[in-house]
Design a protein around this motif. Structure first.
Motif, mmCIF file in Angstrom:
data_model
loop_
_atom_site.group_PDB
_atom_site.id
_atom_site.type_symbol
_atom_site.label_atom_id
_atom_site.label_comp_id
_atom_site.label_asym_id
_atom_site.label_seq_id
_atom_site.Cartn_x
_atom_site.Cartn_y
_atom_site.Cartn_z
ATOM 1 N N LYS A 166 0.830 -1.202 0.000
ATOM 2 C CA LYS A 166 0.000 0.000 0.000
ATOM 3 C C LYS A 166 0.872 1.263 0.000
ATOM 4 O O LYS A 166 0.622 2.210 -0.742
ATOM 5 C CB LYS A 166 -0.877 -0.028 1.260
ATOM 6 C CG LYS A 166 -2.165 0.713 1.092
ATOM 7 C CD LYS A 166 -3.072 0.459 2.272
ATOM 8 C CE LYS A 166 -4.171 1.491 2.287
ATOM 9 N NZ LYS A 166 -5.100 1.337 3.384
ATOM 10 N N SER A 206 2.357 1.756 -3.389
ATOM 11 C CA SER A 206 1.372 2.306 -4.315
ATOM 12 C C SER A 206 1.168 3.796 -4.038
ATOM 13 O O SER A 206 1.051 4.607 -4.970
ATOM 14 C CB SER A 206 0.071 1.520 -4.145
ATOM 15 O OG SER A 206 -0.955 2.099 -4.865
ATOM 16 N N ALA A 207 1.167 4.180 -2.763
ATOM 17 C CA ALA A 207 1.040 5.593 -2.400
ATOM 18 C C ALA A 207 2.249 6.380 -2.910
ATOM 19 O O ALA A 207 2.115 7.513 -3.383
ATOM 20 C CB ALA A 207 0.917 5.743 -0.891
ATOM 21 N N ALA A 249 1.791 6.916 -6.527
ATOM 22 C CA ALA A 249 0.748 7.920 -6.748
ATOM 23 C C ALA A 249 1.303 9.319 -6.510
ATOM 24 O O ALA A 249 1.067 10.234 -7.296
ATOM 25 C CB ALA A 249 -0.438 7.643 -5.830
ATOM 26 N N ASP A 269 1.207 12.482 -9.145
ATOM 27 C CA ASP A 269 0.338 13.642 -8.954
ATOM 28 C C ASP A 269 0.051 13.805 -7.457
ATOM 29 O O ASP A 269 -0.786 13.107 -6.901
ATOM 30 C CB ASP A 269 -0.968 13.420 -9.741
ATOM 31 C CG ASP A 269 -1.881 14.636 -9.716
ATOM 32 O OD1 ASP A 269 -1.784 15.463 -8.793
ATOM 33 O OD2 ASP A 269 -2.728 14.748 -10.626
ATOM 34 N N GLY A 311 -1.317 16.266 -5.776
ATOM 35 C CA GLY A 311 -2.655 16.770 -5.467
ATOM 36 C C GLY A 311 -3.679 15.658 -5.483
ATOM 37 O O GLY A 311 -4.436 15.466 -4.525
ATOM 38 N N ALA A 312 -3.673 14.873 -6.563
ATOM 39 C CA ALA A 312 -4.615 13.764 -6.664
ATOM 40 C C ALA A 312 -4.361 12.751 -5.550
ATOM 41 O O ALA A 312 -5.293 12.180 -4.985
ATOM 42 C CB ALA A 312 -4.506 13.103 -8.032
ATOM 43 N N ALA A 313 -3.079 12.551 -5.198
ATOM 44 C CA ALA A 313 -2.757 11.607 -4.125
ATOM 45 C C ALA A 313 -3.370 12.061 -2.808
ATOM 46 O O ALA A 313 -3.933 11.260 -2.066
ATOM 47 C CB ALA A 313 -1.240 11.453 -3.993
ATOM 48 N N SER A 314 -3.297 13.358 -2.524
ATOM 49 C CA SER A 314 -3.859 13.796 -1.246
ATOM 50 C C SER A 314 -5.387 13.755 -1.281
ATOM 51 O O SER A 314 -6.023 13.583 -0.240
ATOM 52 C CB SER A 314 -3.303 15.153 -0.803
ATOM 53 O OG SER A 314 -3.793 16.169 -1.616
ATOM 54 N N LEU A 315 -5.973 13.846 -2.476
ATOM 55 C CA LEU A 315 -7.432 13.659 -2.565
ATOM 56 C C LEU A 315 -7.829 12.230 -2.184
ATOM 57 O O LEU A 315 -8.952 11.973 -1.771
ATOM 58 C CB LEU A 315 -7.931 13.948 -3.985
ATOM 59 C CG LEU A 315 -8.012 15.407 -4.430
ATOM 60 C CD1 LEU A 315 -8.504 15.492 -5.864
ATOM 61 C CD2 LEU A 315 -8.929 16.208 -3.529
ATOM 62 N N MET A 316 -6.902 11.285 -2.356
ATOM 63 C CA MET A 316 -7.173 9.893 -1.981
ATOM 64 C C MET A 316 -7.007 9.684 -0.471
ATOM 65 O O MET A 316 -7.300 8.625 0.049
ATOM 66 C CB MET A 316 -6.211 8.922 -2.690
ATOM 67 C CG MET A 316 -6.177 8.993 -4.185
ATOM 68 S SD MET A 316 -7.746 8.583 -4.922
ATOM 69 C CE MET A 316 -8.266 10.184 -5.510
ATOM 70 N N GLY A 317 -6.458 10.690 0.201
ATOM 71 C CA GLY A 317 -6.195 10.547 1.627
ATOM 72 C C GLY A 317 -4.759 10.148 1.921
ATOM 73 O O GLY A 317 -4.422 9.783 3.046
ATOM 74 N N ILE A 318 -3.911 10.204 0.900
ATOM 75 C CA ILE A 318 -2.500 9.872 1.106
ATOM 76 C C ILE A 318 -1.795 11.078 1.727
ATOM 77 O O ILE A 318 -1.939 12.196 1.241
ATOM 78 C CB ILE A 318 -1.834 9.503 -0.240
ATOM 79 C CG1 ILE A 318 -2.452 8.222 -0.795
ATOM 80 C CG2 ILE A 318 -0.326 9.352 -0.080
ATOM 81 C CD1 ILE A 318 -2.099 7.942 -2.245
ATOM 82 N N ASN A 319 -1.063 10.826 2.808
ATOM 83 C CA ASN A 319 -0.316 11.895 3.441
ATOM 84 C C ASN A 319 0.988 12.110 2.663
ATOM 85 O O ASN A 319 1.933 11.327 2.786
ATOM 86 C CB ASN A 319 -0.032 11.509 4.904
ATOM 87 C CG ASN A 319 0.602 12.629 5.678
ATOM 88 O OD1 ASN A 319 1.295 13.474 5.109
ATOM 89 N ND2 ASN A 319 0.383 12.644 6.971
#
Lengths: 293, 234
Positions: A164, A167-168, A171, A175, A177-185
């Motif tokens: 995981k 994968s983060a 991500a 991108d 921005g898109a990663a933090s939209l997924m909840g990735i710190n």
């Protein structure tokens, strides 16, 4: 037989470059910055292992572990203190800061431990594997270096592609921005990347110091620059590229030393780099960047 | 459910959103329409915390979210389908969907929700092992929506879902948005395609250079002269 001996020792040297190049390339892939202090982390790692082995007489595996832990802590700290506040600054500011950190570490080491080189005792017994009636000899440390590099590459590839966190990381490199939209710190992911890069630098440090047994404050700069070259060679940002670049660089350097000239070997290495970049500006395995409009 | 009060956002000295207030009630589809540069995307980015706000409050179910870290927003029930899709091109369709559920711990349900996404968008199942970058524009939009749904949001924020798609695909996407809404997710829809947006919205707000100039039910707005002239072409 000379050729094979050179080739194998080149692969050994290249494995060390590859380990260091991984740190450059992963950090570049995610934080989009060139961490020029990476080479000096190697130097700190080598000093830690040196003191652990010669002053405190700890077993070799503990010295390596200690060196890895210290370098990870150092890498995370440098990122937090020096680079994180500049996350939104121009890339040139970050680059100059990285050079500043590099000088800070080198001069700090000089102040603490003086500039005179210290003798590093190899983490494994010296000697060589003799094959074909002694015609082909491969030193144990070269074998250990190559084996370590293979193991680390397999583990790292698995980690990046199948976990995981991996994968983060992918991500975030694509991108943020898109990663933090997924909840990735994103900040945490960058820290983890620095931690991995610095840990690998510590392993490289011990292997390097076991092969070339002298530890001094600027010892990290040349391997650092070579590994950076290796990363660019293979395509900066690409993990297989770092491996390929490192190995090629090590082999070219060793063959140039063996067949052409010891003094000219670095010049030859960089000449090959220039030719590769002229033919393929993104490096051998570098991704072509296409901009969508 | 989601309420925005007196929101101001600026890029340096330029104020892009100049104090807007609006709200989305439970189960509604609310559209935010307006021309290019009106501040629609800026508003969405402020809600998702990709941008810092200058002043104002954003509340989700009585909870102030305007100071939260961006990666926490999804955990309180807000998911965004960003403009231009922004799917992870070098990861597979399946990996993209899993990233949508990044913060969820209920592994068993995640599997089921991925199956549910495949039911909603059968093409994604056919392409599940393909790299997301190889999908067509419409498929990428579907993936972006499915990825956001994987977070199980209370409110789904959609930024220009019609952008760059053929009229036929736009219709399909909008009917899916309605379907998602029917199953209980509130929706904030940002669109330049005012006609499509108003046709499915319960209520809508018209944004012009950072200010809300008009609001009403979708039906009211679609029949208003001002809207006809400015956005629907006469």
């Amino acid at each position: 037989m000379y050729f094979i001996t050179y080739l194998i020792s080149g692969i050994g040297l290249g494995s060390v470059y590859a380990l260091i190049a991984l740190g450059y390339t992963m950090v570049y892939g995610i934080a989009k910055m060139l961490n020029f202090a990476h080479g000096d982390i190697i130097m700190i790692g080598a000093y830690v292992a040196f003191f652990a082995l010669s002053r405190f007489n700890v077993p070799a595996y503990l010295a390596v572990l200690l060196s890895v832990v210290v370098c990870i802590a150092l890498g995370i700290t440098i990122e937090k203190l020096a680079y994180k506040p500049l996350r939104k600054a121009a890339s040139l500011s970050v680059l100059i800061t990285a050079i500043g950190v590099s000088y800070f570490l080198e001069n700090g080491a000089q102040l603490l431990w003086t500039s005179s080189p210290k003798m590093f005792s190899s983490i494994i017994k010296s000697g060589a594997l003799e094959l074909f009636d002694g015609q082909l000899s491969i030193s144990y440390i070269t074998l250990l270096t190559i084996a370590t590099c293979i193991l680390i590459m397999i583990a790292l590839t698995y980690f990046i592609n199948n976990t995981k966190t991996g994968s983060a990381m992918r991500a975030c490199s694509e991108d943020k921005g898109a990663a933090s939209l997924m909840g990735i710190n994103v900040n945490r992911t960058i820290s983890i990347t620095f931690a991995i890069g610095s840990g690998l630098a510590a392993v490289a440090a011990v292997l390097l110091a076991s092969t070339y047994p002298s530890v001094y404050p600027t010892m990290g700069s040349m391997p650092g620059i070579k590994a950076f070259t290796a990363a660019v060679f293979g395509g900066v940002g690409s993990i297989p590229g770092a491996l390929l670049g490192g190995l090629l660089l090590g082999v070219i350097e060793t063959l140039a030393k063996g067949y052409i000239s010891t003094q000219l070997s670095d010049a030859i290495v960089f000449a090959v780099l220039i030719i590769v970049l002229l033919l393929k500006p993104t490096g051998i395995l570098g991704k072509k960047k296409s901009e969508k409009v | 459910m989601l309420s925005v009060k007196d929101l101001k956002v600026s890029y340096g000295a330029i104020e892009a959103v100049k104090g807007i207030s609006f709200d989305i009630k439970d189960g509604e589809i609310v559209a935010l329409i307006g021309a290019n540069g009106a501040g629609k995307t800026t508003t969405l980015h402020a809600i998702s915390r990709l941008l810092d706000i200058k002043s104002g409050t954003i509340m989700l179910d009585e909870k102030e979210i305007s100071k939260m870290a961006p990666e926490k927003i999804v955990s309180v029930g807000l998911a965004q389908v960003p403009e231009g899709r922004r799917i992870f091109a070098s990861q597979t369709v399946f990996e993209n969907l899993k990233l949508g559920a990044y913060l969820r711990k209920d592994t068993v349900n995640i599997e089921n929700d991925i199956k549910h996404c495949y039911e909603l968008f059968p093409i994604l199942e056919a392409r599940k092992t393909q790299l997301a970058g190889t999908l067509s524009g419409g498929e990428q939009q579907m993936l972006a929506i499915a990825r956001a749904l994987m977070a199980k949001p209370k409110v789904l924020l959609l930024d220009e879902p019609s952008m760059g798609l053929s009229p036929l695909l736009v219709k399909e996407i909008f009917s899916i948005i309605k379907e998602i809404n029917k199953s209980g997710t509130s929706i904030l829809l940002v669109e330049q395609n005012a006609k499509m947006a108003l046709s499915i919205a319960d209520r809508a707000y018209v944004l012009e250079t950072g200010k809300i100039v008009l609001s009403g039910t979708g039906e009211e707005l679609i029949n208003s002269d001002e809207i006809r002239k400015a956005y629907l072409g006469g």
